[in-house]
Design a protein around this motif. Structure first.
Motif, mmCIF file in Angstrom:
data_model
loop_
_atom_site.group_PDB
_atom_site.id
_atom_site.type_symbol
_atom_site.label_atom_id
_atom_site.label_comp_id
_atom_site.label_asym_id
_atom_site.label_seq_id
_atom_site.Cartn_x
_atom_site.Cartn_y
_atom_site.Cartn_z
ATOM 1 N N ALA A 74 64.448 42.020 18.708
ATOM 2 C CA ALA A 74 63.389 41.725 17.749
ATOM 3 C C ALA A 74 63.935 41.789 16.336
ATOM 4 C CB ALA A 74 62.227 42.702 17.897
ATOM 5 N N ASP A 106 57.087 40.015 13.108
ATOM 6 C CA ASP A 106 58.375 40.039 13.795
ATOM 7 C C ASP A 106 58.431 38.980 14.879
ATOM 8 O OD1 ASP A 106 57.860 41.234 16.581
ATOM 9 O OD2 ASP A 106 56.981 42.761 15.311
ATOM 10 N N SER A 108 60.264 38.296 18.577
ATOM 11 C CA SER A 108 60.907 39.059 19.644
ATOM 12 C C SER A 108 61.083 38.206 20.894
ATOM 13 C CB SER A 108 60.100 40.314 19.987
ATOM 14 O OG SER A 108 58.830 39.971 20.498
ATOM 15 N N ILE A 258 59.495 47.670 21.095
ATOM 16 C CA ILE A 258 58.918 46.393 21.461
ATOM 17 C C ILE A 258 57.880 46.683 22.542
ATOM 18 C CG2 ILE A 258 59.363 44.065 22.292
ATOM 19 C CD1 ILE A 258 62.278 44.410 21.458
#
Length: 356
Positions: A74, A106, A108, A258
């Motif tokens: 990420a 973000d 990811s 995450i």
């Protein structure tokens, strides 16, 4: 009783001395849950005008082969306090009351494989090959005692997420065998998820620091956390807690992750010196739906039966030095599906955040 304005801001130098006061307030905050606006006086942390960039890598490298949650990467950006679009800020305050607000974005990718990656077709009783590529946007709202995150994710699950390209490409670079079953991964489909998370900070103990070292006092706190997650990828409710021991605990709300898993977020305050803590945590998820295990919703394809409850245990270390935060953790996870083999599955997480 201490008399404060409805939203009084405390200087960073004053926070360690308020352990007894904020401990009592935290207990009431935990009991009340998400307090309605205007019902309680709110202590705010110091404003933070810095932006934060975070790189995070999660991997099962501690095992002998790729399996289950094989890899996660990420790249994220977290803005300064107050730099929030007006309609988002107003909605956040209407729902949550007073607090310092930030936005975080973000990108990811997460990769999942069965335990035996060298057979093709894959074992139908093992976890399906799958990958997700998600863009996450969230509002982070902090008081001195709480962090609340409200967010949404959009992206894709399936071949377009690039799991095969990334995993087998990396294996080629390092001279490892390619995973053979990616032709039978879960099909492409869009992902839309929504989540809400609340973390409380409950200080337990503060010890006097050595004046000659000019450091924050040693302290102990616990971070209870609850999460609700609803979307086309997963539906679950999660609760857990993290115990921390170290210096400068007021600088953040725990290490990031995450999702799924207990996630303290990427926002943290700058520290004039060296801050650090060791931590251990546990969380449990009640899982109503997980397409990564249950497979394609409207077509035949690989699938396994999910476990309705999943537990995790985590140990780690976090450090903040000259504005750079580094976190290291190891997570042990109970079985996610009924035909999963072996004992606890484990994976590591490393993250580096820098301010500018």
């Amino acid at each position: 009783m201490l008399e404060l304005d409805d939203a009084e801001r405390l200087p960073r130098s004053g926070r360690p001395s308020l352990v007894c006061i904020v401990s009592a307030a935290a207990v009431f905050s935990l009991a009340l849950g998400l307090s309605a606006p205007g019902e309680a006086q709110v202590l705010l942390p110091a404003e933070d005008q810095g932006s934060i960039v975070t790189v995070r890598v999660e991997n099962d490298v501690t095992g002998s082969t790729d399996e289950y949650y094989s890899s996660g990467v990420a790249l994220g950006w977290t803005g300064p306090t107050g730099a929030v679009p007006g309609f988002i800020a107003r909605a956040g305050h209407a729902l949550l009351g007073d607090g310092d607000q930030r936005v975080s974005i973000d990108l990811s990718q997460q990769i999942y494989t069965p335990s035996d990656t060298q057979i093709n077709p894959p074992d139908p009783n093992d976890r399906p090959y799958a990958a997700t590529l998600l863009l996450t946007g969230q509002l982070i709202q902090d008081t001195l005692l709480t962090r609340t995150r409200l967010g949404a994710q959009v992206g894709v699950l399936g071949p377009d997420a690039g799991g095969e390209i990334v995993q087998n490409g990396f294996h080629t670079i390092i001279g490892d065998e390619k995973n053979q079953g990616w032709d039978d991964q879960l099909d492409n489909r869009p992902v839309l998820n929504f989540f809400a998370d609340r973390t409380w900070r409950l200080p337990l103990l503060s010890l006097a620091s050595l004046p000659a070292l000019n450091t924050a006092p040693m302290a102990v706190d616990v971070l209870p956390d609850v999460t609700g997650f609803v979307g086309t990828e997963q539906i679950y409710a999660q609760a857990g807690g993290t115990l921390r021991i170290g210096q400068g605990l007021e600088d953040d709300f725990g290490a990031g992750r995450i999702t799924p898993g207990t996630d303290g977020g990427d926002a943290y305050l700058p520290d004039a010196g060296f801050a650090w803590y060791v931590f251990g945590g546990v969380d449990g998820r009640a899982v109503a739906y997980n397409t990564l295990l249950e497979g394609n919703s409207f077509a035949d394809g690989p699938s396994v039966d999910k476990m309705p409850f999943v537990g995790e245990f985590v140990l780690g270390l976090a450090m903040i030095w000259h504005g750079v935060r580094m976190t290291f953790s190891q997570t042990w996870q109970t079985h996610e599906f009924t035909s999963q083999q072996g004992g606890l599955f484990d994976f590591g997480s490393v993250a580096v955040s820098a301010r500018f």
